[in-house]
Design a protein around this motif. Structure first.
Motif, mmCIF file in Angstrom:
data_model
loop_
_atom_site.group_PDB
_atom_site.id
_atom_site.type_symbol
_atom_site.label_atom_id
_atom_site.label_comp_id
_atom_site.label_asym_id
_atom_site.label_seq_id
_atom_site.Cartn_x
_atom_site.Cartn_y
_atom_site.Cartn_z
ATOM 1 N N ILE A 278 36.288 23.577 42.123
ATOM 2 C CA ILE A 278 36.667 24.941 42.744
ATOM 3 C C ILE A 278 35.595 25.299 44.105
ATOM 4 C CG2 ILE A 278 36.324 27.216 42.416
ATOM 5 C CD1 ILE A 278 37.470 26.898 39.578
ATOM 6 N N ASP A 279 36.395 25.676 45.214
ATOM 7 C CA ASP A 279 35.809 26.306 46.235
ATOM 8 C C ASP A 279 36.110 27.589 46.247
ATOM 9 O OD1 ASP A 279 34.937 25.437 49.702
ATOM 10 O OD2 ASP A 279 34.562 27.156 48.478
ATOM 11 N N PRO A 280 35.249 28.740 45.798
ATOM 12 C CA PRO A 280 35.995 29.946 45.542
ATOM 13 C C PRO A 280 36.401 30.474 46.889
ATOM 14 C CG PRO A 280 33.562 29.918 45.283
ATOM 15 C CD PRO A 280 33.863 28.553 45.442
ATOM 16 N N ASP B 24 36.977 28.957 50.454
ATOM 17 C CA ASP B 24 36.805 27.692 51.337
ATOM 18 C C ASP B 24 36.929 28.465 53.075
ATOM 19 O OD1 ASP B 24 36.289 25.099 52.189
ATOM 20 O OD2 ASP B 24 38.223 25.019 52.657
ATOM 21 N N GLY B 25 35.942 28.053 53.791
ATOM 22 C CA GLY B 25 35.779 29.089 55.210
ATOM 23 C C GLY B 25 35.052 30.196 55.040
ATOM 24 N N THR B 26 33.906 30.111 54.260
ATOM 25 C CA THR B 26 33.281 31.370 54.106
ATOM 26 C C THR B 26 32.666 31.788 55.374
ATOM 27 O OG1 THR B 26 32.228 30.404 52.093
ATOM 28 C CG2 THR B 26 30.960 32.371 53.212
ATOM 29 N N MET C 254 33.357 21.281 63.127
ATOM 30 C CA MET C 254 31.739 21.073 63.595
ATOM 31 C C MET C 254 30.886 21.086 62.419
ATOM 32 S SD MET C 254 33.026 21.302 66.350
ATOM 33 C CE MET C 254 31.315 21.041 67.290
ATOM 34 N N GLY C 255 31.458 21.565 61.316
ATOM 35 C CA GLY C 255 30.576 21.599 59.908
ATOM 36 C C GLY C 255 29.823 22.593 59.858
ATOM 37 N N SER C 256 29.138 22.627 58.905
ATOM 38 C CA SER C 256 28.116 23.924 58.702
ATOM 39 C C SER C 256 26.694 23.422 58.251
ATOM 40 C CB SER C 256 28.625 24.731 57.472
ATOM 41 O OG SER C 256 28.771 24.090 56.343
ATOM 42 N N ALA D 147 46.895 15.489 61.927
ATOM 43 C CA ALA D 147 45.869 14.575 61.381
ATOM 44 C C ALA D 147 44.659 15.465 61.410
ATOM 45 C CB ALA D 147 45.416 13.257 61.932
ATOM 46 N N TYR D 148 43.727 15.065 60.407
ATOM 47 C CA TYR D 148 42.279 15.977 60.349
ATOM 48 C C TYR D 148 41.330 14.973 59.709
ATOM 49 C CZ TYR D 148 39.060 18.262 57.188
ATOM 50 O OH TYR D 148 37.907 18.830 56.656
ATOM 51 N N PHE D 149 40.191 15.068 60.228
ATOM 52 C CA PHE D 149 39.182 14.191 59.476
ATOM 53 C C PHE D 149 37.811 14.883 59.494
ATOM 54 C CE2 PHE D 149 36.220 13.236 63.007
ATOM 55 C CZ PHE D 149 37.093 13.717 64.131
ATOM 56 N N GLU D 150 37.013 14.785 58.721
ATOM 57 C CA GLU D 150 35.704 15.321 58.493
ATOM 58 C C GLU D 150 34.478 14.610 57.723
ATOM 59 O OE1 GLU D 150 35.618 19.617 57.413
ATOM 60 O OE2 GLU D 150 33.353 19.424 57.664
ATOM 61 N N PHE D 151 33.340 14.768 58.322
ATOM 62 C CA PHE D 151 32.246 14.056 57.795
ATOM 63 C C PHE D 151 31.302 15.214 57.239
ATOM 64 C CE2 PHE D 151 32.835 9.740 59.049
ATOM 65 C CZ PHE D 151 33.567 9.804 60.246
ATOM 66 N N SER E 266 38.226 25.604 57.734
ATOM 67 C CA SER E 266 38.371 25.380 56.155
ATOM 68 C C SER E 266 38.722 24.046 55.999
ATOM 69 C CB SER E 266 39.507 26.513 55.798
ATOM 70 O OG SER E 266 39.958 26.231 54.515
ATOM 71 N N ALA E 267 38.166 23.341 55.350
ATOM 72 C CA ALA E 267 38.914 21.813 55.207
ATOM 73 C C ALA E 267 40.018 21.999 54.145
ATOM 74 C CB ALA E 267 37.676 21.089 54.432
ATOM 75 N N ALA E 268 40.273 22.752 53.196
ATOM 76 C CA ALA E 268 41.409 22.900 52.406
ATOM 77 C C ALA E 268 42.651 23.146 53.046
ATOM 78 C CB ALA E 268 41.076 23.814 51.062
HETATM 79 C C1 LIP Z 1 33.797 24.736 54.797
HETATM 80 C C2 LIP Z 1 34.464 23.649 54.859
HETATM 81 C C3 LIP Z 1 34.713 23.062 56.205
HETATM 82 C C4 LIP Z 1 33.571 22.692 56.985
HETATM 83 C C5 LIP Z 1 32.613 24.007 56.993
HETATM 84 C C6 LIP Z 1 32.554 24.591 55.416
HETATM 85 P P1 LIP Z 1 32.992 26.452 52.893
HETATM 86 O O1 LIP Z 1 33.626 25.003 53.615
HETATM 87 O O2 LIP Z 1 35.778 23.892 54.422
HETATM 88 O O3 LIP Z 1 35.444 21.900 56.448
HETATM 89 O O4 LIP Z 1 33.599 22.253 58.278
HETATM 90 O O5 LIP Z 1 31.316 23.640 57.813
HETATM 91 O O6 LIP Z 1 31.588 23.738 54.770
HETATM 92 O O7 LIP Z 1 31.263 26.270 52.967
HETATM 93 O O8 LIP Z 1 33.109 27.509 54.014
HETATM 94 O O9 LIP Z 1 33.413 26.698 51.600
#
Ligand code: LIP
Length: 277
Positions: free
Chosen positions: A92-94, A96-98, A166-168, A212-216, A197-199
């Motif tokens: 669970i991500d309560p 996602d995209g905080t 860009m990631g967090s 397409a989408y990608f992330e590290f 938001s990844a999801a």
């Molecule tokens: C987010 C991810 C997103 C990432 C953000 C962050 P969160 O999740 O869904 O892909 O780029 O930096 O990690 O932390 O908002 O649940």
């Protein structure tokens, strides 16, 4: 998959959808009213009281209904060791995209995925602000608000709208890879988008609105639910170097075709290997 197994998954998803809708109400009620916004790993990695309250609610309801099921959640991950088992596991991500949620930017969601025998089999992603409920059961199709969804059949990178992030966190090798890969991709596709938001990113590809989408650097809770939703919508859901998706390996590549996945993977200049979940 037997009929009995599919019926079991249907029971789980129906229960999960009710929980997701309640979580969505919690998010909408709290939007713009969060009084506790804390930094986690760095200033761009936030958690609010809503993230914590939604996760506590979901865990409590799941444990009451399915006491033998396992749970993994973003906001309780730091103080508990977790690994995938063969048991049904709710990931669970309560929220996602905080960061989006904190800024009342409506691209955020609650993400509820279920793995069984270590495989993602049920996905629920609900954005209460845009009123989009994405759902899927393995081998049973992918839906948004009950209507079937499918990827757009894009085969070439030059015709693709690509989502990047860009990631967090502040892992330097990851940040270097983001900049190098964005530079490598820019102007070789129709466009790049970073939405937070990844999801939701993965569901956007599943519904054919991006290619397409990608992330590290993301985590299992960012992708467990949407990986099922995208696969069932016809997407290729793999590691960034095209191997099988490993939910714990903090990398993902989602594309609307095999050809696009291969072109995208080969265009990426850095594939950082981050500390596994
Ligand atoms: C987010 C991810 C997103 C990432 C953000 C962050 P969160 O999740 O869904 O892909 O780029 O930096 O990690 O932390 O908002 O649940």
């Amino acid at each position: 998959m037997t009929t009995d197994t599919t019926e079991q998954y249907r029971e789980w998803i129906n229960f999960g959808i009710q929980l997701a809708k309640r979580a969505g109400t919690m998010m909408v009620t709290a939007s713009g009213r969060n009084t506790s916004i804390e930094e986690k790993s760095c200033a761009t990695d936030l958690v609010t009281e809503t993230d914590k309250a939604v996760e506590a609610y979901l865990f409590s309801e799941i444990k009451k209904k399915y006491p033998h099921h396992k749970t993994i959640g973003e906001e309780s991950s730091s103080d508990t060791h977790y690994e995938l088992s063969d048991e049904a596991t709710w990931i669970i991500d309560p929220v996602d995209g905080t960061m989006n949620f904190v800024h009342t930017f409506d691209f955020c969601c609650v993400s509820i995925g279920i793995t069984h025998k270590k495989e993602p089999v049920v996905g629920i992603v609900y954005n209460p602000f845009l009123n989009k409920l994405f759902t899927a059961i393995k081998n049973c199709g992918s839906y948004c608000n009950g209507s079937p969804i499918h990827v757009r059949a894009t085969s070439s990178l030059k015709d693709a709208l690509v989502i990047v992030e860009m990631g967090s966190d502040n892992e330097n090798n990851r940040r270097d890879a983001v900049c190098a890969n964005v530079q490598a991709l820019a102007w070789k596709c129709h466009g790049l988008r970073a939405l937070g938001s990844a999801a939701m990113n993965i569901c956007t590809v599943a519904s054919g609105q991006a290619d397409a989408y990608f992330e590290f650097g993301l985590h299992c809770w960012d992708m467990a639910a949407s990986a099922v939703i995208a696969s069932e919508a016809g997407a290729v859901v793999v590691d960034t170097q095209l191997g099988p998706l490993d939910l714990m390996n903090r990398r993902i590549l989602v594309a609307s075709s095999e050809s696009l996945a291969k072109q995208l993977s080969q265009t990426l200049v850095l594939h950082p290997q981050l500390k596994r979940d």
